[in-house]
Design an enzyme around this catalytic site. Structure first.
Site, short mmCIF file in Angstrom:
data_model
loop_
_atom_site.label_atom_id
_atom_site.label_comp_id
_atom_site.label_asym_id
_atom_site.label_seq_id
_atom_site.Cartn_x
_atom_site.Cartn_y
_atom_site.Cartn_z
N HIS A 17 -1.12 -20.79 0.48
CA HIS A 17 -0.10 -19.76 0.74
C HIS A 17 0.74 -19.41 -0.49
CE1 HIS A 17 -1.26 -20.83 4.78
NE2 HIS A 17 -0.50 -19.88 5.29
N LEU B 174 10.75 1.60 7.54
CA LEU B 174 10.19 1.97 6.25
C LEU B 174 10.84 3.29 5.86
CD1 LEU B 174 7.70 3.53 4.58
CD2 LEU B 174 8.22 1.15 4.09
N TYR C 35 0.85 -1.19 0.00
CA TYR C 35 0.00 0.00 0.00
C TYR C 35 0.88 1.24 0.00
CZ TYR C 35 1.11 1.12 4.84
OH TYR C 35 1.77 1.48 5.98
N GLU D 181 11.42 3.00 14.60
CA GLU D 181 10.55 4.05 14.04
C GLU D 181 9.24 4.04 14.80
OE1 GLU D 181 9.62 3.12 9.92
OE2 GLU D 181 9.32 1.01 10.40
N LYS E 127 6.44 -1.95 2.36
CA LYS E 127 5.19 -1.32 2.82
C LYS E 127 4.05 -2.33 2.59
CE LYS E 127 3.47 3.42 2.99
NZ LYS E 127 3.71 3.77 4.38
N ARG F 63 -7.78 -20.17 -1.37
CA ARG F 63 -6.72 -19.99 -0.38
C ARG F 63 -5.65 -21.08 -0.38
NH1 ARG F 63 -5.22 -21.03 4.90
NH2 ARG F 63 -4.50 -19.22 6.09
#
Lengths: 286, 286
Positions: free
Chosen positions: B102, B204, B33, B180, B147, B100
Site C-alpha cells: 500500500h 468535485l 484522471y 453532486e 479526481k 503490491r
C-alpha cells in the site's frame, strides 16, 4: 523459483503480464481482490478466501470466469510452476476492458489476474517486540465490507504510518470509534476479554480475524464483537492486529502512547502461537 | 479517423495500449484522471483542466512526468494524429507499477495515459426534452474533491440510474443534503436564483460547473453556492446538471417526480445556449 502471473488464461512472467488501459479495474477500481497466504506450497484457509471472493463478486455483479474447482486447480498450478513454497497469492477480478463509461457494459469479459510472489511473513523483530501504529481518520466509502479495488484511502493511511515509522494505520470514525486498520483488523484486550469491531459495512470481515476469534474461543477466552472507542484502544491492556500477510501482530505503541506494558501481551502471544500452530497443521509444516 | 492511445511516451491503437498488472492504478486506484472535451479539434477549457490535474497530483504526491507545455503538445499531437474533431480526451496518471504494497514505492515512474475517442455530446432528444435522474445514497469516500480513480460508488450509482431508465444518479447524504451527481454537478433554480453545492471535500469542483456559474453571473442571474436538501431538489422550479461530457442538461424528472413544468426551464435553457456559445467562441466553431 520465480514470481509468476496468470492473466485471462495465460501464465507469464510479471514483466509480461499486462492489461488494457481500458480495463475497468484501471479506470474505476471496478473489481475485487483477495490475498491468500501460501505456506509450504499450500494455500492457507483457501476455502474461506474463495467463499468471500464469490460473495463480493456476486454483490458487485462481476461474474467469476471459473468455478471454485477450476480456481483451485489454477492456483495449485501457479504455485507449482513458480516453485515458491512460502508465498502471497494475489487474486484480482475486474469487470473487464471496455470503452470508458461508468455503467456496466452490456457485453464484456471479466479480467482475471493471479500473481504469486515469495513472502516470508512479518519481520521477526516486530513479532518479538511488537509494532507501532498510528491512528488515521476513516474517510473510506460506505462499503468497506466489499474487498474492492478502491483502496486509495488505505494507501494514504499506510503511507502516513510508514512515514511515522509505524507498521499500521488504525482507522477511527468522526465520533471516535475504531473500525479496522488500513490492511488489518484490530483487536483490543481488556481485563482478559478480547474485543473487536463487529461485522458491518465499516469493516472487511477478515479471514484471519475469523480464525483468531475461533481459536480464542476454543481456548476459553471471551471474545466480544462490539464497537470500541479510540480511548478504549489507547487504554487497552493489549492491542493486536490480524491479516493474511500480517498474521497476528502485537501493537505496543499507538500515536506515540505506550500500550499496556509496551511489549506483546500474554493473550496476544498465546493467540499468535495458536494461529501459527493452525497454519502448521493445515499446511503440513514441520 | 481512429481512437488512439498514448501510454508512457508511445502512441498506439487502443487494442495495443496496455499497462502492467502491477500498476497501482489497477491494484489500488492510486491515480488521478481528467476528461477534456475537444470541439473542432481544439480542447475546451484545457487550462482549467490541467490546473486541476496538477493540483490533484500534488495533493496525492503523484509526480506528473511532463510540464504543462509538454502536455499541451502531446495532446495537440494525439488529436491531430487521430484525425478526430469532436472528441473526449481522457487523461490518467497513476503512481506507477510496483510490487503490491500500500505505501508509496520509493522508486517508481508514474504511468501516463491519454486516450482520444470520438464524442458528439449528449443525445439531442435529451437536450430538447430534458433528462430523468434518480437519487442515490452518497456513500463515497471523504475526498470527493480529488479526481481519483476510486470510482466504484459512482459506477454503482450510474448503473442503477441506467437500469431505471435515467441519465444520472444524484447523491444525497444521510441527512438528506445533495452533493453532486455520479458524473455531474447538480444545480437547482428556485424563484430565479440558481443554487449549487459549495466547493468542499464532498464535491468535485467541475470545470463546467465553474464555467456555468461565471456565465450565469455575467447574465445577471443570482447564483448561490450553498448546501441544499433533497426536498429543495424535488421542489425546484428547474434542475440541471453540468459536466464535461454532459455539457448542461435539464433534469425534468427525479425519482419519478416531475420537476417544475416537466420540461427544460427558462434559466436552464438560456444557460445551455450561453455555454454552447462559449464553446463555439473558444473552439472557433461555426
Amino acid at each position: 523459483m520465480r514470481s509468476l502471473a496468470f492473466v485471462n488464461g495465460k501464465f507469464s512472467s510479471l514483466e509480461e503480464a499486462k492489461v488494457s488501459v481500458e480495463d475497468r479495474g484501471f479506470l474505476f477500481g471496478d473489481g475485487i481482490y483477495d490475498v491468500i497466504r501460501v505456506r509450504n506450497g499450500r494455500p492457507y484457509k483457501l476455502e474461506k478466501h474463495l467463499k468471500r471472493t464469490f460473495q463480493c463478486a456476486k454483490e458487485l455483479e462481476i461474474p467469476i470466469p471459473y468455478s471454485k474447482d477450476e480456481l483451485l486447480s489454477i492456483m495449485t498450478e501457479i504455485i507449482r510452476k513458480s516453485g515458491i513454497r512460502e508465498a502471497k497469492l494475489y487474486l484480482q477480478i475486474t469487470r473487464g476492458a471496455y470503452p470508458r463509461a461508468h455503467e456496466f457494459p452490456q457485453e464484456v469479459k471479466p479480467t482475471f489476474v493471479l500473481i504469486v510472489r515469495e513472502y516470508n511473513g512479518v519481520d521477526e523483530v516486530l513479532i518479538r517486540e511488537g509494532a507501532k501504529a498510528i491512528t488515521y481518520p476513516d474517510i473510506r466509502w460506505g462499503r468497506c465490507d466489499l474487498k474492492s479495488l478502491n483502496l486509495l484511502p488505505n494507501v494514504l493511511a499506510r503511507q502516513k504510518a510508514v512515514q511515522m515509522g509505524a507498521y499500521e494505520a488504525i482507522f477511527h470514525k468522526g465520533d471516535g470509534h475504531i473500525t479496522e486498520g488500513a490492511i488489518t483488523n484490530v483487536f483490543i484486550v481488556k481485563k482478559g476479554t478480547v474485543l473487536t469491531a463487529p461485522e458491518s459495512r465499516e469493516i472487511l470481515s477478515g479471514v484471519t480475524r475469523e480464525t483468531v476469534i475461533k481459536i480464542a474461543r476454543e481456548k476459553g477466552i471471551e471474545v466480544r464483537e462490539r464497537v470500541f472507542s479510540l480511548e478504549e484502544l489507547y487504554n487497552a491492556d493489549e492491542v493486536f492486529i490480524t491479516g493474511t500477510t500480517t498474521d497476528l501482530l502485537s501493537v505496543v505503541e499507538i500515536d506515540g502512547k505506550v500500550i499496556g506494558k509496551g511489549k506483546p501481551g500474554e493473550i496476544s502471544s498465546s493467540l499468535y502461537k495458536a494461529l501459527k500452530e493452525d497454519q502448521k497443521n493445515e499446511c503440513n509444516l514441520q
